[in-house]
Design an enzyme around this catalytic site. Structure first.
Site, PDB file in Angstrom:
ATOM      1  CD  GLU A 225      10.278  -3.405 -29.913  1.00 55.09           C
ATOM      2  OE1 GLU A 225      10.272  -3.789 -31.110  1.00 55.09           O
ATOM      3  OE2 GLU A 225      11.151  -3.749 -29.104  1.00 55.09           O
ATOM      4  CD  GLU A 406      11.175  -6.510 -25.992  1.00 53.43           C
ATOM      5  OE1 GLU A 406      11.997  -6.607 -26.953  1.00 53.43           O
ATOM      6  OE2 GLU A 406       9.946  -6.596 -26.150  1.00 53.43           O
ATOM      7  CD  GLU A 460      13.433 -12.576 -32.250  1.00 53.20           C
ATOM      8  OE1 GLU A 460      13.420 -11.412 -32.671  1.00 53.20           O
ATOM      9  OE2 GLU A 460      12.988 -12.894 -31.127  1.00 53.20           O
TER      10      GLU A 460
END
EC number: 3.2.1.21
Length: 499
Positions: A225, A406, A460
């Site tokens: 990403e 993902e 996260e």
């Protein structure tokens, strides 16, 4: 770069960010949106029902995937490993960022995370018991080269050798990501991804791994990403390194793409038979109404979200509309050198696609929410977006092999007194997105595998430990693992090779 472009870029970063960037006032609640998108791109959809499957049991329909389809799950090093100061590992930008007061929710860090570094063998047994055929993980650059360059840290290499060997012993195929955002802090101190030299250091690091792990890793992913590093790390500033600088952001985009291409060239220069490609988070962009202005706005937004990365890798050029919007004097435009795009577009073997949400653009270039959102309120739950992005890649760029690396959502999962975790909402989400992927395969998309994000509850990023994305519940106080209902359901999907 005009002030208008600067404002648009900052707005775009905020909307793409993974920390509640879509305002709560735009949430649609728990029912399907009633607004339709022009041109038939989106229709009403209830993500909570499907007559072909039973969320409390196993698959009951007849949606079968191709023989040998690679069902898997994914993690990343900083999010699960912990052991940030052990066995010679150096500091990363995420160590620095997460330890800076106010940067992460509750001041959480990845210092321990899911303690995977110490518990990897047990986690490998969990993967085997779930029937996983593929495991997509990332390698910590500062664990291999503490300062981002030079002689590799043997203890770091040995950890990943043990991990890869353990996967093979359990019949699980390794898929390793070279960079999942944990840049060595020493390289950041020298300019990070704004410094062109970092791309060449990345190629050297990649060669260490290609030679150190060899063909025991059949699939390598280069950069995870790059868009998230650009938007969240350099535009919005809520990811490491925490900047808000549009001029720097798109120079960083170019250097990340260059690093990808250099890594591909490096693998080709070895005797490796492994396959290689990038991991891109792709988000379909739709006009919010049938006006020409909304169509134009969605096209430019798509340029920043998708074509900036797809075109350079698969066509050898950056989209003209994005370059024009940035301006000829932008740092990105000035940073492109002769031969860069040839390197960036070095032939790849597969493309990893990560899908989470669509975007809807108004005539003024603003985004609106059309669908229910998850606990991460930037994420609109729209399974048809999976179909649209997969078929779009095949239509626009040819039949390159694809893997979904993902796809998932967070929930406020809790451990029940009976020791179970009922996450039926995650089952519905995964089922509907898998069905969309199956429809894409039926329509000719060469999709090879699908990986749930994530195997384990984990750190996260800016949200710390508040969001749980895993198939497996992690009690952080004890590091006990508890497979959720979704994990048991997924095991049956894998066993049936379909829904």
């Amino acid at each position: 770069m005009s002030m208008l472009t600067r404002r648009r870029l900052l707005s775009r970063a905020a909307l793409s960010a993974t920390a509640g960037a879509t305002g709560a006032g735009l949430r649609v609640g728990g029912t399907a949106a009633t607004a339709a998108v022009s041109g038939g791109l989106a229709t009403g959809c209830d993500a909570g029902t499907d007559p072909d499957t039973d969320p409390t049991g196993g698959p009951r329909g007849d949606l079968r995937f191709p023989t040998g389809f690679g069902w898997g799950a994914a993690t990343s090093a900083y999010q699960v490993e912990g052991a940030t100061k052990e066995d010679g590992r150096g500091e990363s930008v995420w160590d620095t960022f997460s330890r800076t007061p106010g940067r992460t929710r509750n001041g959480d860090t990845g210092d321990i995370a899911a303690d995977h570094y110490h518990r990897y063998a047990d986690d490998l047994d969990l993967m085997r018991d779930l029937g996983l055929r593929s495991y997509r993980f990332s390698i910590s650059w500062p664990r291999i080269q503490p300062d981002g360059t030079g002689t590799p840290n043997q203890r770091g290499l040995d950890f990943y050798r043990r991990l890869v060997d353990g996967l093979h012993e359990r019949g699980i195929s390794p898929m390793a990501t070279l960079f999942h955002w944990d840049l060595p802090q020493t390289l950041q101190d020298a300019g990070g991804w704004e410094n062109r030299d970092t791309a060449y250091r990345f190629a050297e690091y990649a060669e260490v791994l290609f030679r150190g792990l060899g063909d025991r890793v059949p699939v390598w992913l280069t950069i995870n990403e790059p868009k998230t590093v650009v938007q969240n790390g350099y535009l919005h500033g809520h990811h490491a390194p925490g900047f808000q600088d549009p001029q720097a952001a798109y120079l960083v985009a170019h250097h990340l793409q260059l690093a990808h291409g250099l890594a591909v060239e490096t693998l080709r220069a070895t005797d490796s038979t492994a396959r290689i490609g990038p991991a891109l988070n792709l988000h379909p962009c739709y006009p919010a109404d049938d006006s020409a202005e909304a169509a134009s706005a969605s096209h430019l937004y798509d340029g920043y979200e998708n074509r900036l990365y797809l075109d350079s890798i698969l066509k050898g050029s950056y989209p003209a509309d994005v370059l024009a919007d940035l301006g000829p004097g932008s740092r990105m435009a000035r940073g492109i050198r002769d031969g860069d795009l040839k390197t960036i577009s070095a032939p790849i073997d597969l493309l990893a696609v990560q899908y989470y949400t669509p975007y809807y653009l108004t005539a003024t270039g603003d985004t609106v929410t059309r669908w229910p959102t998850s606990q991460a309120d930037w994420q609109q739950i729209y399974p048809d977006g999976m179909y649209d992005i997969l078929t779009r890649v095949t239509r626009d760029y040819g039949p390159i092999p694809l893997t979904v690396t993902e796809n998932g959502l967070p929930q406020a999962d809790t451990l029940s007194p009976d020791g179970t975790v009922d996450d039926s909402g995650r089952i519905s989400f995964l089922r509907d997105h898998m069905a969309a992927a199956h429809r894409a395969v039926t329509d000719g998309v060469p999709l090879e595998s699908y990986h749930v994000w994530s195997l384990l509850d984990n750190f996260e990023w800016a949200e710390g430990y508040d969001q749980r994305w895993g198939l497996v519940y992690v009690d952080y106080a004890t590091q006990r693992r508890v497979p959720k209902r979704s994990a048991l359901w997924y095991r049956e999907v894998i066993r049936a090779n379909g829904l």
